[in-house]
Every structure is written in C-alpha cells, then in structure tokens.
Write a protein that holds these residues in place. Structure first.
Motif, PDB file in Angstrom:
ATOM      1  N   THR A 253      -0.370   8.171  -2.469  1.00  0.00           N
ATOM      2  CA  THR A 253       0.406   8.716  -3.587  1.00  0.00           C
ATOM      3  C   THR A 253       1.882   8.390  -3.452  1.00  0.00           C
ATOM      4  O   THR A 253       2.548   8.005  -4.422  1.00  0.00           O
ATOM      5  CB  THR A 253       0.211  10.246  -3.671  1.00  0.00           C
ATOM      6  OG1 THR A 253      -1.181  10.531  -3.854  1.00  0.00           O
ATOM      7  CG2 THR A 253       0.993  10.830  -4.833  1.00  0.00           C
ATOM      8  N   ARG A 254       2.395   8.522  -2.240  1.00  0.00           N
ATOM      9  CA  ARG A 254       3.817   8.239  -2.015  1.00  0.00           C
ATOM     10  C   ARG A 254       4.137   6.757  -2.148  1.00  0.00           C
ATOM     11  O   ARG A 254       5.220   6.381  -2.633  1.00  0.00           O
ATOM     12  CB  ARG A 254       4.228   8.730  -0.625  1.00  0.00           C
ATOM     13  CG  ARG A 254       4.214  10.251  -0.483  1.00  0.00           C
ATOM     14  CD  ARG A 254       4.638  10.680   0.898  1.00  0.00           C
ATOM     15  NE  ARG A 254       4.597  12.133   1.054  1.00  0.00           N
ATOM     16  CZ  ARG A 254       4.944  12.776   2.160  1.00  0.00           C
ATOM     17  NH1 ARG A 254       5.389  12.096   3.205  1.00  0.00           N
ATOM     18  NH2 ARG A 254       4.876  14.087   2.221  1.00  0.00           N
ATOM     19  N   LEU A 255       3.196   5.909  -1.730  1.00  0.00           N
ATOM     20  CA  LEU A 255       3.450   4.474  -1.753  1.00  0.00           C
ATOM     21  C   LEU A 255       3.060   3.824  -3.081  1.00  0.00           C
ATOM     22  O   LEU A 255       3.414   2.668  -3.337  1.00  0.00           O
ATOM     23  CB  LEU A 255       2.672   3.797  -0.618  1.00  0.00           C
ATOM     24  CG  LEU A 255       3.115   4.123   0.811  1.00  0.00           C
ATOM     25  CD1 LEU A 255       2.219   3.399   1.808  1.00  0.00           C
ATOM     26  CD2 LEU A 255       4.569   3.727   1.023  1.00  0.00           C
ATOM     27  N   SER A 256       2.339   4.554  -3.914  1.00  0.00           N
ATOM     28  CA  SER A 256       1.787   3.967  -5.134  1.00  0.00           C
ATOM     29  C   SER A 256       2.815   3.250  -6.005  1.00  0.00           C
ATOM     30  O   SER A 256       2.529   2.155  -6.514  1.00  0.00           O
ATOM     31  CB  SER A 256       1.074   5.046  -5.958  1.00  0.00           C
ATOM     32  OG  SER A 256       0.574   4.508  -7.153  1.00  0.00           O
ATOM     33  N   PRO A 257       4.021   3.804  -6.217  1.00  0.00           N
ATOM     34  CA  PRO A 257       4.984   3.083  -7.069  1.00  0.00           C
ATOM     35  C   PRO A 257       5.315   1.690  -6.561  1.00  0.00           C
ATOM     36  O   PRO A 257       5.669   0.802  -7.344  1.00  0.00           O
ATOM     37  CB  PRO A 257       6.215   3.999  -7.048  1.00  0.00           C
ATOM     38  CG  PRO A 257       5.669   5.364  -6.764  1.00  0.00           C
ATOM     39  CD  PRO A 257       4.537   5.136  -5.814  1.00  0.00           C
ATOM     40  N   LEU A 258       5.180   1.479  -5.256  1.00  0.00           N
ATOM     41  CA  LEU A 258       5.518   0.184  -4.661  1.00  0.00           C
ATOM     42  C   LEU A 258       4.315  -0.751  -4.542  1.00  0.00           C
ATOM     43  O   LEU A 258       4.474  -1.981  -4.578  1.00  0.00           O
ATOM     44  CB  LEU A 258       6.130   0.387  -3.265  1.00  0.00           C
ATOM     45  CG  LEU A 258       7.411   1.230  -3.206  1.00  0.00           C
ATOM     46  CD1 LEU A 258       7.821   1.444  -1.752  1.00  0.00           C
ATOM     47  CD2 LEU A 258       8.533   0.542  -3.975  1.00  0.00           C
ATOM     48  N   ILE A 259       3.115  -0.162  -4.395  1.00  0.00           N
ATOM     49  CA  ILE A 259       1.926  -0.987  -4.118  1.00  0.00           C
ATOM     50  C   ILE A 259       0.792  -0.669  -5.090  1.00  0.00           C
ATOM     51  O   ILE A 259      -0.379  -0.842  -4.765  1.00  0.00           O
ATOM     52  CB  ILE A 259       1.442  -0.776  -2.672  1.00  0.00           C
ATOM     53  CG1 ILE A 259       1.047   0.692  -2.441  1.00  0.00           C
ATOM     54  CG2 ILE A 259       2.506  -1.205  -1.677  1.00  0.00           C
ATOM     55  CD1 ILE A 259       0.365   0.946  -1.105  1.00  0.00           C
ATOM     56  N   LYS A 260       1.131  -0.244  -6.301  1.00  0.00           N
ATOM     57  CA  LYS A 260       0.106   0.247  -7.225  1.00  0.00           C
ATOM     58  C   LYS A 260      -0.961  -0.783  -7.559  1.00  0.00           C
ATOM     59  O   LYS A 260      -2.107  -0.425  -7.838  1.00  0.00           O
ATOM     60  CB  LYS A 260       0.755   0.756  -8.509  1.00  0.00           C
ATOM     61  CG  LYS A 260       1.477  -0.299  -9.328  1.00  0.00           C
ATOM     62  CD  LYS A 260       2.107   0.320 -10.560  1.00  0.00           C
ATOM     63  CE  LYS A 260       2.864  -0.718 -11.390  1.00  0.00           C
ATOM     64  NZ  LYS A 260       3.485  -0.087 -12.585  1.00  0.00           N
ATOM     65  N   SER A 261      -0.626  -2.069  -7.542  1.00  0.00           N
ATOM     66  CA  SER A 261      -1.600  -3.098  -7.906  1.00  0.00           C
ATOM     67  C   SER A 261      -2.346  -3.673  -6.706  1.00  0.00           C
ATOM     68  O   SER A 261      -3.232  -4.512  -6.863  1.00  0.00           O
ATOM     69  CB  SER A 261      -0.913  -4.235  -8.666  1.00  0.00           C
ATOM     70  OG  SER A 261       0.022  -4.890  -7.837  1.00  0.00           O
ATOM     71  N   TRP A 262      -2.013  -3.212  -5.505  1.00  0.00           N
ATOM     72  CA  TRP A 262      -2.657  -3.750  -4.309  1.00  0.00           C
ATOM     73  C   TRP A 262      -4.131  -3.366  -4.263  1.00  0.00           C
ATOM     74  O   TRP A 262      -4.510  -2.218  -4.531  1.00  0.00           O
ATOM     75  CB  TRP A 262      -1.958  -3.229  -3.053  1.00  0.00           C
ATOM     76  CG  TRP A 262      -0.606  -3.834  -2.811  1.00  0.00           C
ATOM     77  CD1 TRP A 262       0.181  -4.482  -3.711  1.00  0.00           C
ATOM     78  CD2 TRP A 262       0.127  -3.807  -1.579  1.00  0.00           C
ATOM     79  NE1 TRP A 262       1.361  -4.876  -3.135  1.00  0.00           N
ATOM     80  CE2 TRP A 262       1.360  -4.475  -1.815  1.00  0.00           C
ATOM     81  CE3 TRP A 262      -0.118  -3.295  -0.319  1.00  0.00           C
ATOM     82  CZ2 TRP A 262       2.320  -4.637  -0.834  1.00  0.00           C
ATOM     83  CZ3 TRP A 262       0.835  -3.446   0.676  1.00  0.00           C
ATOM     84  CH2 TRP A 262       2.037  -4.115   0.416  1.00  0.00           C
ATOM     85  N   LYS A 263      -4.969  -4.307  -3.866  1.00  0.00           N
ATOM     86  CA  LYS A 263      -6.420  -4.079  -3.773  1.00  0.00           C
ATOM     87  C   LYS A 263      -6.762  -3.735  -2.323  1.00  0.00           C
ATOM     88  O   LYS A 263      -7.336  -4.545  -1.595  1.00  0.00           O
ATOM     89  CB  LYS A 263      -7.174  -5.323  -4.221  1.00  0.00           C
ATOM     90  CG  LYS A 263      -6.788  -5.832  -5.599  1.00  0.00           C
ATOM     91  CD  LYS A 263      -7.449  -7.179  -5.879  1.00  0.00           C
ATOM     92  CE  LYS A 263      -7.001  -7.769  -7.199  1.00  0.00           C
ATOM     93  NZ  LYS A 263      -7.587  -9.111  -7.434  1.00  0.00           N
ATOM     94  N   ILE A 264      -6.419  -2.528  -1.922  1.00  0.00           N
ATOM     95  CA  ILE A 264      -6.555  -2.178  -0.500  1.00  0.00           C
ATOM     96  C   ILE A 264      -7.324  -0.876  -0.265  1.00  0.00           C
ATOM     97  O   ILE A 264      -7.486  -0.462   0.877  1.00  0.00           O
ATOM     98  CB  ILE A 264      -5.170  -2.049   0.167  1.00  0.00           C
ATOM     99  CG1 ILE A 264      -4.351  -0.943  -0.500  1.00  0.00           C
ATOM    100  CG2 ILE A 264      -4.432  -3.385   0.146  1.00  0.00           C
ATOM    101  CD1 ILE A 264      -3.060  -0.613   0.219  1.00  0.00           C
ATOM    102  N   VAL A 265      -7.789  -0.245  -1.324  1.00  0.00           N
ATOM    103  CA  VAL A 265      -8.454   1.050  -1.140  1.00  0.00           C
ATOM    104  C   VAL A 265      -9.825   0.833  -0.505  1.00  0.00           C
ATOM    105  O   VAL A 265     -10.663   0.106  -1.057  1.00  0.00           O
ATOM    106  CB  VAL A 265      -8.606   1.789  -2.485  1.00  0.00           C
ATOM    107  CG1 VAL A 265      -9.339   3.108  -2.286  1.00  0.00           C
ATOM    108  CG2 VAL A 265      -7.229   2.015  -3.104  1.00  0.00           C
ATOM    109  N   PRO A 266     -10.066   1.445   0.659  1.00  0.00           N
ATOM    110  CA  PRO A 266     -11.368   1.271   1.321  1.00  0.00           C
ATOM    111  C   PRO A 266     -12.496   1.802   0.436  1.00  0.00           C
ATOM    112  O   PRO A 266     -12.408   2.891  -0.130  1.00  0.00           O
ATOM    113  CB  PRO A 266     -11.233   2.113   2.597  1.00  0.00           C
ATOM    114  CG  PRO A 266      -9.766   2.314   2.788  1.00  0.00           C
ATOM    115  CD  PRO A 266      -9.168   2.327   1.413  1.00  0.00           C
ATOM    116  N   SER A 267     -13.540   1.039   0.296  1.00  0.00           N
ATOM    117  CA  SER A 267     -14.681   1.483  -0.512  1.00  0.00           C
ATOM    118  C   SER A 267     -15.899   0.652  -0.160  1.00  0.00           C
ATOM    119  O   SER A 267     -15.796  -0.495   0.270  1.00  0.00           O
ATOM    120  CB  SER A 267     -14.371   1.351  -2.009  1.00  0.00           C
ATOM    121  OG  SER A 267     -14.212  -0.007  -2.368  1.00  0.00           O
ATOM    122  N   LYS A 268     -17.071   1.242  -0.374  1.00  0.00           N
ATOM    123  CA  LYS A 268     -18.297   0.497  -0.153  1.00  0.00           C
ATOM    124  C   LYS A 268     -18.541  -0.431  -1.346  1.00  0.00           C
ATOM    125  O   LYS A 268     -17.936  -0.273  -2.409  1.00  0.00           O
ATOM    126  CB  LYS A 268     -19.467   1.469  -0.006  1.00  0.00           C
ATOM    127  CG  LYS A 268     -19.658   2.412  -1.183  1.00  0.00           C
ATOM    128  CD  LYS A 268     -20.697   3.458  -0.863  1.00  0.00           C
ATOM    129  CE  LYS A 268     -20.868   4.464  -2.004  1.00  0.00           C
ATOM    130  NZ  LYS A 268     -21.814   5.524  -1.660  1.00  0.00           N
TER     131      LYS A 268
END
Length: 349
Positions: A179-194
């Motif tokens: 949440t804190r970093l979202s404004p800077l990295i909102k488009s990054w494809k880094i969220v861990p998921s299956k």
C-alpha cells in the motif's frame, strides 16, 4: 461487426468511457425469437467477453436472452495498460454507464461505433434486466447493484469474489508495504500468486484452450490491481447485508480461487428474500468454461431455469420486479419448474 450464426446474432463495437478510454463491447442476440429479458456480463480478472465468455453469451441468447458484455479498461480488446485496475470504481462506473444506455434505449448511444456503421437495435427499456458476474465480475455486479439498488431484476453470480477467504488473505505486513509503495510501483507485476489457469479450470483440454486465448492475462498481478481487488472485496464483505435483489449463486465446492464458503456467507447475510445457492461437488472455479461438457451444461441448465422463472412474458415497467410479483410468477411455474430451482438454499450433495 455483426455476425449471424443460426439462432444467435453476434455484434461488436467500441464506446468511449468518461475518461476517454476506448472500450470494447459485444452482444449476442436471439435471431429467431422474442427477447425474454436482458443479461449484462461482468467478466472476471484477466479475461474478456468476446472469446472467453462466448459460450455464455451464445447459450443465453439461444435461450431467448439479449446478452451484452464489455471488456474492462486494460482487459481484452479495450484500451489501457494490460490488467491494470487503477480504481475498481472505474470498472463499476464504466459497466454501469454502458448497461444503463442499453437498458434505456440502445439507439440513444451517441459514442458507440460498430465498424463505423450505425446499427439499428430494438428499444429495450421495458425488458427485465439481470446482471451476470463471474469471479471478480461478481464483485462488479454486486457493486453495480449497490449503486443502482432499484434498477435490477436480479443477478447470476458465478463463483463470485465477494469476500477474501481467510485462507487467501495476504499477511498484513505485506499489505502495508504494498500500500505504501503502490504510488511508485503500481504497474509492477510482482504480487505473489499461484497460476490461476492451473487452479481454476479443471478440464485439461479447456485449460489449454484458455491459455491459447491471446486476450487472457497470464502474468503476475500488478500491485495496484491486487490492492484494488482486495479493497473491493473487503468493502463487499463488510456490507453483504446490503444486497437486496434476487440472486442465484453457483459455486464449485472444490474452488480454490474464490472460496465457496464466501458464497455461503453471502447467501446467509444478504437481505434478499429471493436468493438461491447452488454448490456443485467436485467442480472447480471455472464452472462455465473449465469443466466437462456435461458439467457445464448442468450449470447452464440451472442458470437458464432460474432466469426463466424470473422473466415473465411480455414487457415490464422500468422498475424492478417486486417480490409480490415474483412470488406470483414462481407460484405459476411451480408445476413445470425443475426440482429445487426455487429452493433458497439449494446445495448439490
């Protein structure tokens, strides 16, 4: 583009959102019968309408329903960064605006283009109308209902994302950091998921067909998208008792993408007096596209039966079908309705 195939006419085109984004739209219309009612598709995360939901549109149109879909911004054939949801409310507003234009008078759409050729469409403002939401689209449908509580005759919710399962909630520390970093990295494809495709669609052949769809997103979720989905789910979870319209929920008991227990809670907490929950043993998340042909037909038979019972012949007033009217319709059809269709707590054991 307009294409007629047997009993169904398919059309597609584009509209512009309030933000100026070009959004793809499509429809499946009964070619040889009067329209019973309108069904508006809200697709899931990372997918789209014209290919992924083609079977849904075709089956419902063959059953006599006019079916309309829209690809969200960043999804399918619409403009926008691929699978980036800046604000979940934008998705809801885009769908609501497009659906409202069709419900009121399709010909009133000033910005729609079908290969730059105007298309004459019927006036649908006196037809019953239903939302149809799959997975994340279930959340979209429920939020449209909250925004327009008196405008809908009901909804079909397929494995809806209406609450984050405790088993799937990310650790609060992870949420806080993102949440804190979202404004800077909102488009990054880094969220861990299956891998969603591996876990959502049971039939291996259909799974491969879905992978082959060039409009299906298959990368990791973007940071902002994941946060927006979490915020929307949490909001819905806290306000499930505000759901008041008739609805059918269908959910596979072996779903590991959206927890069927969340659908049970929706059914329990919603203030709707007409609510049906169908749980299917051994079925996964992709009930309408990823199961065996036999299972898919079974689910659609239940969906069409539910819609038929709530789509009385003839034109309706623009207001939502009242519960007293619905009870009369159900009573009139009890002798011919399939067993259990109207059961408010229908579970396949």
């Amino acid at each position: 583009m307009a294409v007629a195939s047997g009993s169904v006419a398919f059309q597609s085109g584009y509209i512009k959102s309030a933000r100026g984004v070009k959004l793809f739209t499509c429809s499946w219309l009964p070619a040889n019968q009067e329209v019973k009612a309108l069904v508006f598709l809200c697709h899931g995360y990372g997918v789209e309408c014209s290919i992924f939901m083609r079977g849904t549109g075709t089956r419902l149109a063959q059953a006599g329903y006019a079916v309309f879909g829209i690809d969200y911004e960043g999804h399918g054939k619409s403009e926008g960064a691929v699978c980036l949801v800046e604000r979940f409310s934008d998705v809801v507003d885009d769908c609501s605006s497009y659906f409202r234009s069709i419900r009121g008078n399709y010909n009133a759409l000033g910005s729609i283009s079908h290969d730059r050729t105007p298309v004459e469409m019927p006036d649908y403002k006196n037809k019953a109308r239903f939302l149809y939401g799959e997975s994340m689209g279930g959340a979209v449908a429920l939020l449209i209902h909250r925004k327009e509580p008196m405008d809908w005759n009901g909804a079909v919710l397929v494995a809806p994302m209406c609450k984050i399962s405790e088993k799937l909630k990310p650790h609060p520390v992870i949420v806080s950091i993102l949440t804190r970093l979202s404004p800077l990295i909102k488009s990054w494809k880094i969220v861990p998921s299956k891998n969603i495709i591996d876990h959502a669609f049971k039939d291996p052949i259909k799974r491969d067909e879905i992978r082959a769809n060039p409009y299906v997103y298959q990368d990791k979720p973007r940071v902002q998208t994941a946060l927006q989905m979490m915020v929307a789910s949490t909001d819905l979870e806290q306000r499930l008792d505000e759901v008041t319209f008739p609805f059918l929920v269908v959910h596979g008991k072996e779903d590991t993408v959206t927890d069927p227990a969340c659908s049970v809670e929706l059914h329990k907490r919603a203030r709707s007096t007409d609510k049906t929950l169908n749980l299917y043993p051994e079925m996964w998340h992709g009930l309408t596209v990823g199961e065996s042909d036999e299972n898919i037909e079974r689910v659609f038979a239940d969906i069409v039966a539910w819609l038929n019972l709530r789509s009385p012949a003839g034109a309706l007033t623009a207001k939502t079908l009242q519960q007293s009217d619905l009870k009369m319709v159900i009573d009139d059809h009890k002798l011919t309705a399939s067993n259990g269709v109207c059961n408010n707590n229908h579970s396949f054991n």
